[in-house]
Write a protein that holds these residues in place. Structure first.
Motif, PDB file in Angstrom:
ATOM      1  N   PHE A 102      43.793  49.691  34.458  1.00  0.00           N
ATOM      2  CA  PHE A 102      42.642  48.802  34.313  1.00  0.00           C
ATOM      3  C   PHE A 102      43.078  47.345  34.200  1.00  0.00           C
ATOM      4  N   SER A 103      44.101  47.082  33.396  1.00  0.00           N
ATOM      5  CA  SER A 103      44.551  45.704  33.206  1.00  0.00           C
ATOM      6  C   SER A 103      45.104  45.104  34.491  1.00  0.00           C
ATOM      7  N   SER A 104      45.881  45.892  35.223  1.00  0.00           N
ATOM      8  CA  SER A 104      46.440  45.361  36.464  1.00  0.00           C
ATOM      9  C   SER A 104      45.362  45.139  37.511  1.00  0.00           C
ATOM     10  N   LEU A 105      44.394  46.055  37.601  1.00  0.00           N
ATOM     11  CA  LEU A 105      43.318  45.861  38.572  1.00  0.00           C
ATOM     12  C   LEU A 105      42.466  44.643  38.235  1.00  0.00           C
ATOM     13  N   SER A 106      42.099  44.515  36.958  1.00  0.00           N
ATOM     14  CA  SER A 106      41.239  43.387  36.602  1.00  0.00           C
ATOM     15  C   SER A 106      41.977  42.056  36.745  1.00  0.00           C
ATOM     16  N   THR A 107      43.281  42.064  36.575  1.00  0.00           N
ATOM     17  CA  THR A 107      44.056  40.828  36.722  1.00  0.00           C
ATOM     18  C   THR A 107      44.262  40.471  38.187  1.00  0.00           C
ATOM     19  N   LEU A 108      44.517  41.462  39.009  1.00  0.00           N
ATOM     20  CA  LEU A 108      44.882  41.210  40.406  1.00  0.00           C
ATOM     21  C   LEU A 108      43.743  41.421  41.400  1.00  0.00           C
ATOM     22  N   GLU A 147      41.330  39.564  42.482  1.00  0.00           N
ATOM     23  CA  GLU A 147      41.131  38.479  43.445  1.00  0.00           C
ATOM     24  C   GLU A 147      42.243  38.471  44.494  1.00  0.00           C
ATOM     25  N   GLN A 148      43.485  38.653  44.071  1.00  0.00           N
ATOM     26  CA  GLN A 148      44.587  38.631  45.029  1.00  0.00           C
ATOM     27  C   GLN A 148      44.582  39.852  45.944  1.00  0.00           C
ATOM     28  N   ILE A 149      43.994  40.953  45.475  1.00  0.00           N
ATOM     29  CA  ILE A 149      43.911  42.154  46.312  1.00  0.00           C
ATOM     30  C   ILE A 149      42.795  42.020  47.343  1.00  0.00           C
ATOM     31  N   LEU A 150      41.639  41.481  46.928  1.00  0.00           N
ATOM     32  CA  LEU A 150      40.460  41.508  47.792  1.00  0.00           C
ATOM     33  C   LEU A 150      40.252  40.241  48.625  1.00  0.00           C
ATOM     34  N   CYS A 151      40.792  39.101  48.211  1.00  0.00           N
ATOM     35  CA  CYS A 151      40.607  37.865  48.993  1.00  0.00           C
ATOM     36  C   CYS A 151      41.174  37.978  50.411  1.00  0.00           C
ATOM     37  N   PRO A 152      42.377  38.533  50.610  1.00  0.00           N
ATOM     38  CA  PRO A 152      42.885  38.655  51.982  1.00  0.00           C
ATOM     39  C   PRO A 152      42.040  39.581  52.869  1.00  0.00           C
ATOM     40  N   GLN A 153      41.223  40.419  52.240  1.00  0.00           N
ATOM     41  CA  GLN A 153      40.366  41.322  53.011  1.00  0.00           C
ATOM     42  C   GLN A 153      39.054  40.659  53.431  1.00  0.00           C
ATOM     43  N   GLY A 154      38.850  39.402  53.008  1.00  0.00           N
ATOM     44  CA  GLY A 154      37.665  38.666  53.436  1.00  0.00           C
ATOM     45  C   GLY A 154      36.558  38.600  52.397  1.00  0.00           C
ATOM     46  N   MET A 199      31.710  37.751  45.069  1.00  0.00           N
ATOM     47  CA  MET A 199      31.651  39.206  45.207  1.00  0.00           C
ATOM     48  C   MET A 199      32.751  39.874  44.382  1.00  0.00           C
ATOM     49  N   ILE A 200      33.916  39.248  44.315  1.00  0.00           N
ATOM     50  CA  ILE A 200      35.012  39.813  43.533  1.00  0.00           C
ATOM     51  C   ILE A 200      34.637  39.809  42.052  1.00  0.00           C
ATOM     52  N   GLY A 201      33.971  38.762  41.593  1.00  0.00           N
ATOM     53  CA  GLY A 201      33.494  38.725  40.213  1.00  0.00           C
ATOM     54  C   GLY A 201      32.492  39.824  39.929  1.00  0.00           C
ATOM     55  N   ILE A 202      31.612  40.074  40.902  1.00  0.00           N
ATOM     56  CA  ILE A 202      30.641  41.160  40.750  1.00  0.00           C
ATOM     57  C   ILE A 202      31.357  42.508  40.705  1.00  0.00           C
ATOM     58  N   TYR A 203      32.369  42.688  41.536  1.00  0.00           N
ATOM     59  CA  TYR A 203      33.129  43.942  41.525  1.00  0.00           C
ATOM     60  C   TYR A 203      33.853  44.141  40.198  1.00  0.00           C
ATOM     61  N   GLY A 204      34.386  43.057  39.645  1.00  0.00           N
ATOM     62  CA  GLY A 204      35.036  43.147  38.334  1.00  0.00           C
ATOM     63  C   GLY A 204      34.046  43.531  37.240  1.00  0.00           C
ATOM     64  N   ALA A 205      32.857  42.939  37.288  1.00  0.00           N
ATOM     65  CA  ALA A 205      31.817  43.282  36.320  1.00  0.00           C
ATOM     66  C   ALA A 205      31.378  44.739  36.489  1.00  0.00           C
ATOM     67  N   LEU A 206      31.285  45.189  37.738  1.00  0.00           N
ATOM     68  CA  LEU A 206      30.939  46.594  37.975  1.00  0.00           C
ATOM     69  C   LEU A 206      32.023  47.540  37.466  1.00  0.00           C
ATOM     70  N   LEU A 207      33.276  47.133  37.602  1.00  0.00           N
ATOM     71  CA  LEU A 207      34.387  47.944  37.088  1.00  0.00           C
ATOM     72  C   LEU A 207      34.247  48.123  35.580  1.00  0.00           C
ATOM     73  N   ILE A 208      33.967  47.049  34.880  1.00  0.00           N
ATOM     74  CA  ILE A 208      33.818  47.124  33.428  1.00  0.00           C
ATOM     75  C   ILE A 208      32.543  47.877  33.055  1.00  0.00           C
ATOM     76  N   GLY A 209      31.446  47.593  33.743  1.00  0.00           N
ATOM     77  CA  GLY A 209      30.165  48.250  33.439  1.00  0.00           C
ATOM     78  C   GLY A 209      30.194  49.749  33.666  1.00  0.00           C
TER      79      GLY A 209
END
Length: 124
Positions: free
Chosen positions: A55-61, A63-70, A75-85
């Motif tokens: 969880f810690s590594s995913l929430s930290t990284l 943006e770096q994982i998903l930005c190169p995918q476009g 949207m990355i912030g929303i995905y992080g909030a969904l991960l926690i929710g």
């Protein structure tokens, strides 16, 4: 602070506050030695440690994982909030199930299996 520092009060109450406080406690390092030799505790600590690390590594990284995918930052912030929710929601559901059925190990194994599948889908 002055009373505690200079000893104006007793360090032990006249009656113990609970039944467990009435028993003498074992030394810290003796308890630590028991924990180190307790196989179920070590397995549990390893499993939950891996879950927290994931969880810690995913929430930290994220943006770096998903930005190169476009994906955009919003949207990355929303995905992080969904991960926690979804984690909070899943913990509430799992807690209710464990409270009713008392099947701790089975519930933990199912939750870890879903977490592993979600990690695989995210990496693919």
């Amino acid at each position: 602070m002055l009373m505690a520092t200079f000893g104006f009060c007793n360090s032990v109450p006249p009656t113990p506050p609970s039944a467990s406080a009435a028993d003498p406690h074992e030394p810290f390092f003796q308890g630590l030695k028991k924990i180190i030799h307790n196989k179920p505790y070590l397995i549990l600590a390893l499993c939950f440690g891996c879950g927290i690390a994931l969880f810690s590594s995913l929430s930290t990284l994220f943006e770096q994982i998903l930005c190169p995918q476009g994906y955009k930052d919003q949207m990355i912030g929303i995905y992080g909030a969904l991960l926690i929710g979804t984690g909070v929601l899943g913990a509430a559901v799992a807690g209710a199930i464990v409270d009713k059925t008392k099947k701790f190990m089975e519930t933990a194994k199912v939750c870890f299996a879903f977490a592993a599948l979600a990690s695989i889908f995210l990496s693919v």
